[in-house]
Design a protein around this motif. Structure first.
Motif, PDB file in Angstrom:
ATOM      1  N   UNK A   1       0.821  -1.212   0.000  1.00 11.76           N
ATOM      2  CA  UNK A   1       0.000   0.000   0.000  1.00 11.76           C
ATOM      3  C   UNK A   1       0.853   1.260   0.000  1.00 11.76           C
ATOM      4  N   UNK A   2       0.557   2.158  -0.922  1.00 12.84           N
ATOM      5  CA  UNK A   2       1.227   3.447  -0.967  1.00 12.84           C
ATOM      6  C   UNK A   2       2.381   3.515  -1.931  1.00 12.84           C
ATOM      7  N   UNK A   3       2.893   2.359  -2.411  1.00 10.38           N
ATOM      8  CA  UNK A   3       4.012   2.449  -3.344  1.00 10.38           C
ATOM      9  C   UNK A   3       3.511   2.636  -4.774  1.00 10.38           C
ATOM     10  N   UNK A   4       4.447   2.797  -5.684  1.00  9.82           N
ATOM     11  CA  UNK A   4       4.063   3.161  -7.049  1.00  9.82           C
ATOM     12  C   UNK A   4       3.252   2.076  -7.736  1.00  9.82           C
ATOM     13  N   UNK A   5       3.607   0.811  -7.535  1.00 11.30           N
ATOM     14  CA  UNK A   5       2.889  -0.259  -8.213  1.00 11.30           C
ATOM     15  C   UNK A   5       1.435  -0.326  -7.748  1.00 11.30           C
ATOM     16  N   UNK A   6       1.211  -0.173  -6.446  1.00  8.28           N
ATOM     17  CA  UNK A   6      -0.154  -0.145  -5.932  1.00  8.28           C
ATOM     18  C   UNK A   6      -0.909   1.054  -6.489  1.00  8.28           C
ATOM     19  N   UNK A   7      -0.227   2.187  -6.546  1.00 15.03           N
ATOM     20  CA  UNK A   7      -0.842   3.406  -7.089  1.00 15.03           C
ATOM     21  C   UNK A   7      -1.315   3.210  -8.528  1.00 15.03           C
ATOM     22  N   UNK A   8      -0.447   2.644  -9.382  1.00 15.68           N
ATOM     23  CA  UNK A   8      -0.805   2.490 -10.791  1.00 15.68           C
ATOM     24  C   UNK A   8      -1.909   1.453 -10.966  1.00 15.68           C
ATOM     25  N   UNK A   9      -1.905   0.404 -10.143  1.00 17.60           N
ATOM     26  CA  UNK A   9      -2.971  -0.600 -10.197  1.00 17.60           C
ATOM     27  C   UNK A   9      -4.305   0.023  -9.819  1.00 17.60           C
ATOM     28  N   UNK A  10      -4.312   0.805  -8.757  1.00 13.98           N
ATOM     29  CA  UNK A  10      -5.550   1.456  -8.317  1.00 13.98           C
ATOM     30  C   UNK A  10      -6.024   2.491  -9.328  1.00 13.98           C
ATOM     31  N   UNK A  11      -5.089   3.230  -9.926  1.00 18.66           N
ATOM     32  CA  UNK A  11      -5.443   4.227 -10.921  1.00 18.66           C
ATOM     33  C   UNK A  11      -6.140   3.583 -12.111  1.00 18.66           C
ATOM     34  N   UNK A  12      -5.722   2.355 -12.463  1.00 18.82           N
ATOM     35  CA  UNK A  12      -6.279   1.651 -13.610  1.00 18.82           C
ATOM     36  C   UNK A  12      -7.559   0.882 -13.259  1.00 18.82           C
ATOM     37  N   UNK A  13      -8.029   1.014 -12.035  1.00 21.80           N
ATOM     38  CA  UNK A  13      -9.285   0.386 -11.659  1.00 21.80           C
ATOM     39  C   UNK A  13      -9.149  -0.980 -11.033  1.00 21.80           C
ATOM     40  N   UNK A  14      -7.969  -1.275 -10.477  1.00 20.11           N
ATOM     41  CA  UNK A  14      -7.760  -2.552  -9.809  1.00 20.11           C
ATOM     42  C   UNK A  14      -7.493  -2.372  -8.329  1.00 20.11           C
ATOM     43  N   UNK A  15      -7.245  -3.488  -7.662  1.00 18.61           N
ATOM     44  CA  UNK A  15      -6.863  -3.504  -6.261  1.00 18.61           C
ATOM     45  C   UNK A  15      -5.591  -4.331  -6.153  1.00 18.61           C
ATOM     46  N   UNK A  16      -4.586  -3.824  -5.458  1.00 22.56           N
ATOM     47  CA  UNK A  16      -3.340  -4.563  -5.310  1.00 22.56           C
ATOM     48  C   UNK A  16      -3.558  -5.792  -4.430  1.00 22.56           C
ATOM     49  N   UNK A  17      -3.275  -6.981  -4.979  1.00 24.98           N
ATOM     50  CA  UNK A  17      -3.454  -8.218  -4.226  1.00 24.98           C
ATOM     51  C   UNK A  17      -2.484  -8.312  -3.068  1.00 24.98           C
ATOM     52  N   UNK A  18      -1.353  -7.619  -3.175  1.00 28.32           N
ATOM     53  CA  UNK A  18      -0.318  -7.700  -2.140  1.00 28.32           C
ATOM     54  C   UNK A  18      -0.228  -6.414  -1.336  1.00 28.32           C
TER      55      UNK A  18
END
Length: 362
Positions: A212-229
Motif C-alpha cells: 500500500x502506498x508504493x508506485x505499483x499499488x498506485x498504478x494498479x488502483x489508478x487503472x481500476x484494480x486492487x493490489x493483491x499484495x
C-alpha cells in the motif's frame, strides 16, 4: 481526445524542437530530494546517472543522448534490449561501469566520464553518496517510490540541464492523464475491481511489490484494480507460490526487468497455474519501451493506459497504439512503426491473452 490534450501534445512537440540546443547559461540552484541545495554555475552538459531509471529520463528530457556520459548497467540493458537502442544506437556505447549493482559508485570509472553532475539515490545511506562528493564531483540526490517523487526528480534533472519547460510539459501530460483516469474510475464499483498482483521478480524467486502506498499499488488502483499484495511489508517482499495461491489474484503482472521471464512462468507452475489469473489467461508481462513500464518513467501515462485497457476496456478504451506514436514523437523525436509497437508490447508472446487483441495493429 480533448482540445486541451491535443493542444498540449502540439505545444510539447513544438517546444521540444524550439528549445533544442537553447538551454539557459544562467547559474542553477536546486533543492534535491535529499533536501540538499545543489548549485551549478551553468546547465550541466555532462551527466552521469547511477539510479537505474534516470538514464532514459535524461535522454527524454534532453531529446537526445549527448549529455548522458555514464549510467547504471541495468539501465543500459533496458536500452540495449528495448527501443531506445534503435532510436539512439550511440547510447549502447555510453559507459556503464560507473557503479556496482548495489549503487556504490566506482569512483575511478565515474571520474573518467568527467561529469558536471552525478545523479544518485537519496535513500540508501551516505556510503553511496560520500565517495562522489569526496572525489570533488557534484551530486544530485533523487528518491523513489511514489508518482509525486517521480515528477519531482524529472523536474530536477530537466532544470539541471537548463530545460525546466520540458519537465513542466511532460509532468502536465502525466497530471492530465491521471485526472481523466481518476474521473473515469469513479464509475467502477468496488466489487468490479480485479485483484492485481505485480511480481517484481519471478524467475529464481517470487517478490511482490504492490504494498500500500508504493508506485505499483498506485498504478494498479489508478487503472481500476486492487493490489493483491497491498498488505505485504516493504518493497519487493519475497513471497511463496502458496501465498500467491491464497491471494488468488485475478490478474498477474510480470516485471520487465528479467529478460528471460515470460508468461509461461505462471502457466507452467503447478501452483500458480491454479490462480484465477492463469485460469482466465490474464497473465501479462509489463512492456519495455524507452524504459521498463513497471516503475515510474517518462512513459508512465502509457503504462497506465495499457493496464486500464486490460482491466476495464469498456470504461477506458484508449487507442494505445496511437497514444504511443504521439508520445514517442514528443519524447524522442521518433516515429514508431507498427513492428516497434508490437515489440514493446510483447505482442508475439502475449497477443492471445485475454483483452490483448485490442492492442494489435488494425
Amino acid at each position: 481526445m480533448s482540445i486541451r490534450r491535443a493542444t498540449f501534445l502540439i505545444s510539447l512537440t513544438l517546444a521540444a524542437i524550439s528549445i533544442e540546443g537553447k538551454a539557459s547559461a544562467e547559474p542553477i540552484t536546486i533543492t534535491d530530494q535529499g533536501n540538499r541545495v545543489v548549485s551549478l554555475k551553468q546547465p550541466a552538459a555532462r551527466i552521469a546517472s547511477i539510479p537505474i531509471p534516470m538514464a532514459s529520463t535524461i535522454i527524454s528530457m534532453d531529446g537526445g543522448t549527448s549529455r548522458l556520459v555514464g549510467m547504471n548497467p541495468t539501465a543500459k540493458s533496458a536500452i540495449v534490449e528495448g527501443i531506445l537502442g534503435k532510436i539512439f544506437p550511440e547510447a549502447k556505447d555510453i559507459p556503464s561501469g560507473i557503479t556496482a549493482p548495489n549503487f556504490i559508485p566506482n569512483v575511478e570509472e565515474l571520474a573518467a566520464t568527467n561529469p558536471d553532475l552525478v545523479v544518485q539515490w537519496a535513500d540508501y545511506g551516505a556510503n553511496i553518496v560520500d565517495p562522489i562528493n569526496n572525489a570533488g564531483l557534484t551530486s544530485l540526490l533523487i528518491s523513489y517510490g511514489t508518482e509525486q517523487k517521480a515528477r519531482g526528480y524529472q523536474a530536477m534533472v530537466a532544470t539541471a540541464m537548463g530545460k525546466p519547460e520540458r519537465a513542466e510539459m511532460v509532468n502536465g501530460w502525466r497530471a492530465e492523464v491521471e485526472a481523466a483516469m481518476l474521473e473515469k474510475g469513479k464509475a467502477i464499483p468496488v466489487d468490479k475491481r480485479p485483484k492485481v498482483l505485480y511480481l517484481g521478480r519471478a524467475l529464481e524467486s517470487l517478490s511482490a511489490s504492490g504494498n500500500k502506498g508504493n508506485y505499483n499499488a498506485y498504478s494498479i488502483e489508478l487503472a481500476g484494480g486492487v493490489s493483491a499484495s497491498a498488505d505485504v511489508v516493504g518493497q519487493g517482499t519475497t513471497v511463496s507460490p502458496e501465498q500467491i495461491a491464497e491471494w488468488n489474484p485475478d490478474v498477474i503482472l510480470l516485471n520487465a526487468f528479467e529478460a528471460k521471464l515470460s508468461i509461461s512462468r505462471i502457466h507452467d507452475d503447478p501452483i500458480l497455474s491454479l490462480t484465477n489469473a492463469a485460469r482466465n489467461n490474464k497473465v501479462y508481462k509489463m512492456p519495455l519501451g524507452g524504459y521498463r513500464w513497471d516503475p515510474p518513467s517518462q512513459e508512465s501515462p502509457l503504462s497506465w493506459m495499457w493496464l486500464a485497457d486490460l482491466l476495464h476496456p469498456d470504461v477506458f478504451s484508449y487507442d494505445l497504439r496511437a497514444e504511443m506514436k504521439k508520445a514517442y514523437a514528443t519524447l524522442y523525436g521518433y516515429q514508431l512503426t507498427d513492428a516497434d509497437i508490437d515489440g514493446i508490447l510483447w505482442i508475439g508472446m502475449q497477443g492471445d491473452t485475454a483483452n490483448y487483441a485490442q492492442f494489435k495493429a488494425k
